[in-house]
Scaffold this active site. Structure first.
Site, PDB file in Angstrom:
ATOM      1  N   THR A  84     -12.860  18.582  -4.493  1.00 42.15           N
ATOM      2  CA  THR A  84     -11.453  18.349  -4.168  1.00 42.15           C
ATOM      3  C   THR A  84     -10.524  18.769  -5.301  1.00 42.15           C
ATOM      4  O   THR A  84      -9.484  19.394  -5.078  1.00 42.15           O
ATOM      5  CB  THR A  84     -11.214  16.860  -3.865  1.00 42.15           C
ATOM      6  N   THR A 135      -4.962  -0.504  -3.812  1.00 44.04           N
ATOM      7  CA  THR A 135      -5.378   0.836  -4.226  1.00 44.04           C
ATOM      8  C   THR A 135      -6.664   0.777  -5.021  1.00 44.04           C
ATOM      9  O   THR A 135      -6.997  -0.244  -5.622  1.00 44.04           O
ATOM     10  CB  THR A 135      -4.280   1.516  -5.072  1.00 44.04           C
ATOM     11  N   ARG A 191       1.680  14.446  -6.518  1.00 44.00           N
ATOM     12  CA  ARG A 191       2.554  13.419  -5.944  1.00 44.00           C
ATOM     13  C   ARG A 191       3.563  12.885  -6.948  1.00 44.00           C
ATOM     14  O   ARG A 191       3.319  12.854  -8.145  1.00 44.00           O
ATOM     15  CB  ARG A 191       1.702  12.270  -5.396  1.00 44.00           C
ATOM     16  N   ARG A 244       0.861  -1.182   0.000  1.00 42.00           N
ATOM     17  CA  ARG A 244       0.000   0.000   0.000  1.00 42.00           C
ATOM     18  C   ARG A 244       0.896   1.230   0.000  1.00 42.00           C
ATOM     19  O   ARG A 244       1.752   1.391   0.876  1.00 42.00           O
ATOM     20  CB  ARG A 244      -0.904   0.005   1.242  1.00 42.00           C
ATOM     21  N   ILE A 245       0.783   2.097  -1.008  1.00 36.38           N
ATOM     22  CA  ILE A 245       1.503   3.371  -1.020  1.00 36.38           C
ATOM     23  C   ILE A 245       0.543   4.412  -0.475  1.00 36.38           C
ATOM     24  O   ILE A 245      -0.452   4.760  -1.130  1.00 36.38           O
ATOM     25  CB  ILE A 245       1.985   3.739  -2.431  1.00 36.38           C
ATOM     26  N   HIS A 246       0.814   4.874   0.734  1.00 40.73           N
ATOM     27  CA  HIS A 246      -0.132   5.731   1.456  1.00 40.73           C
ATOM     28  C   HIS A 246       0.484   7.106   1.686  1.00 40.73           C
ATOM     29  O   HIS A 246       1.530   7.225   2.335  1.00 40.73           O
ATOM     30  CB  HIS A 246      -0.475   5.077   2.801  1.00 40.73           C
ATOM     31  N   CYS A 275      -1.527  11.687   5.942  1.00 40.76           N
ATOM     32  CA  CYS A 275      -2.700  12.548   6.114  1.00 40.76           C
ATOM     33  C   CYS A 275      -2.838  12.842   7.594  1.00 40.76           C
ATOM     34  O   CYS A 275      -3.381  12.035   8.349  1.00 40.76           O
ATOM     35  CB  CYS A 275      -3.948  11.863   5.564  1.00 40.76           C
ATOM     36  N   ASP A 279      -3.126  16.460  -8.865  1.00 38.22           N
ATOM     37  CA  ASP A 279      -2.341  15.556  -8.026  1.00 38.22           C
ATOM     38  C   ASP A 279      -0.869  15.872  -8.236  1.00 38.22           C
ATOM     39  O   ASP A 279      -0.355  15.751  -9.344  1.00 38.22           O
ATOM     40  CB  ASP A 279      -2.641  14.100  -8.409  1.00 38.22           C
ATOM     41  N   ARG A 319      -2.120  15.013  -1.340  1.00 34.67           N
ATOM     42  CA  ARG A 319      -1.748  14.706  -2.732  1.00 34.67           C
ATOM     43  C   ARG A 319      -0.532  15.511  -3.188  1.00 34.67           C
ATOM     44  O   ARG A 319      -0.411  15.917  -4.342  1.00 34.67           O
ATOM     45  CB  ARG A 319      -2.917  14.970  -3.680  1.00 34.67           C
TER      46      ARG A 319
END
Length: 389
Positions: free
Chosen positions: A297, A332, A311, A232-234, A237, A309, A277
């Site tokens: 958003t 994801t 990132r 998982r690439i998180h 937050c 985004d 993001r």
């Protein structure tokens, strides 16, 4: 041993790299300083539109040898009413009668309280807009990397003078430093950290060579590196992961990923320092304010002058390599994340869905993720009243 000041200056300059220069100019911009950016035979004074104060603005105007301009992104220029290209383009605004701190703040920050004040009204009718060159592109990228609004004050500098006491960097060094910062990580610490949902867990910390924010690998169990690893690439937050914010699903996704990996036997969460993001916590809070005024958003990020985004996944890819991961099962709902990893030569053998129930606070957020950002949700379930639980 006393080293003469001139000699010490020469030593420091000789050892200065693009990364160290990048780090120093970022610090200067964040504390209302003025830097010098060179491109070939030309040089420009640069100050952050977000942090410039009255004292810095007065100094900036005294240094100016040409007409000052405000450099902003195409996204922001478009939202100010200029007929420009939006995507990945930078523009310079010229022709102001006078540049004040109030004017700068209003142009740079759509979430500023000044937008609710008629006393701060301004007219851009006589302002001209031109496409930005190498320096403009570089300093906007620099501002984003610094976690600031993508807007700067710029003016040509008289290159005949001496700038020994000024922090300076070239546009080429900015790009080189940004490239190295996202691609050069090193392991700096690791330890066993038992978690509620997974007692057999280790955390490995990675630091970029520019000294920026660390990324973490949360390693659940003992992943078999000879088989595809559940990953998982998180993106961090603060509001969701730590405070339990109901505006997003981040906290559920983080803890849910760890619990799922524990049940599956193993897995790795890459916890990336890419808040909001990639726009940073402060700018995310600005985006929240715009969302409270009716923006979704995506539009909130664009209003602020960012891309949808921001990132970058080069750091995540290097972390996987340093951990010895060759194949991944990616946890994801975002096909674009799969595409990004694939384009960076990561073998994604499977996408694993990672969906959690909506609430009345994040239903609209999740719908926008699905309808505008390509996340794989059941939109029929989300397109009901956004205030309904």
């Amino acid at each position: 041993m006393n080293i003469p000041a001139a000699t010490l200056s020469e030593i420091l300059r000789a050892e200065s790299t693009a990364l160290t220069r990048l780090d120093r100019v970022i610090s200067e911009l964040r504390r209302s300083g003025i830097i010098l950016v060179r491109a070939g035979q030309e040089a420009y004074w640069i100050s952050s539109a977000e942090t410039v104060n009255e004292t810095a603005l007065e100094t900036f105007m005294q240094l100016a040898s040409g007409e000052p301009s405000l450099v902003i992104t195409g996204q922001r220029a478009s939202r100010l009413g200029f007929d420009v290209e939006r995507d990945a383009t930078v523009y310079c605004l010229h022709g102001f009668d006078v540049i004040t701190q109030t004017l700068i703040e209003r142009i740079a920050d759509p979430a500023s309280p000044l937008w609710a004040s008629e006393a701060a009204a301004f007219d851009l009718e006589d302002v001209t807009v031109t496409r930005g060159g190498k320096v403009a592109q570089a300093v906007i990228a620099l501002s984003k990397h610094a976690g600031l609004l993508p807007a700067v004050l710029a003016t040509k500098a008289d290159t005949s003078g001496s700038f020994d006491s000024v922090l300076e960097i070239s546009s080429e060094e900015i790009w080189q430093g940004l490239h190295e910062a996202t691609r050069q990580l090193q392991v700096v610490a690791q330890a066993r950290v038992p978690l509620e949902d997974s007692e057999n867990t280790r955390i490995v910390a990675f630091r970029p060579l520019d000294g920026g924010s660390e990324h973490l690998a949360i390693i659940v169990g003992e992943p078999d590196l000879n088989a595809p690893v559940l990953i998982r690439i998180h993106s961090e937050c603060y509001t969701g992961d730590l405070l339990g914010s109901l505006r997003c699903d981040c906290g559920h996704q983080l803890r849910g990923a760890i619990a799922l990996m524990a049940t599956a036997g193993s897995g790795i969460v890459l916890y990336m320092a890419q808040e909001g993001r990639g726009i940073g916590l402060i700018n995310k809070l600005r985006a929240y304010k715009l969302q409270d005024q009716g923006r979704d958003t995506v539009d909130a990020n664009l209003d602020l002058g960012f891309e949808e985004d921001e990132r970058d996944y080069h750091g995540a890819v290097q972390m996987l390599k340093l951990l010895g991961v060759k194949q991944v099962r990616l946890l994801t709902n975002n096909p674009r994340k799969v595409d990004s990893l694939t384009s960076l030569d990561v073998e994604v053998v499977e996408r694993v869905a990672h969906i959690f129930p909506a609430n009345r606070h994040n239903r609209g957020y999740l719908y926008t993720k699905g309808s505008r950002s390509g996340h794989l949700f059941n939109l029929t379930e989300l397109e009901t009243d956004p205030h309904k639980a």
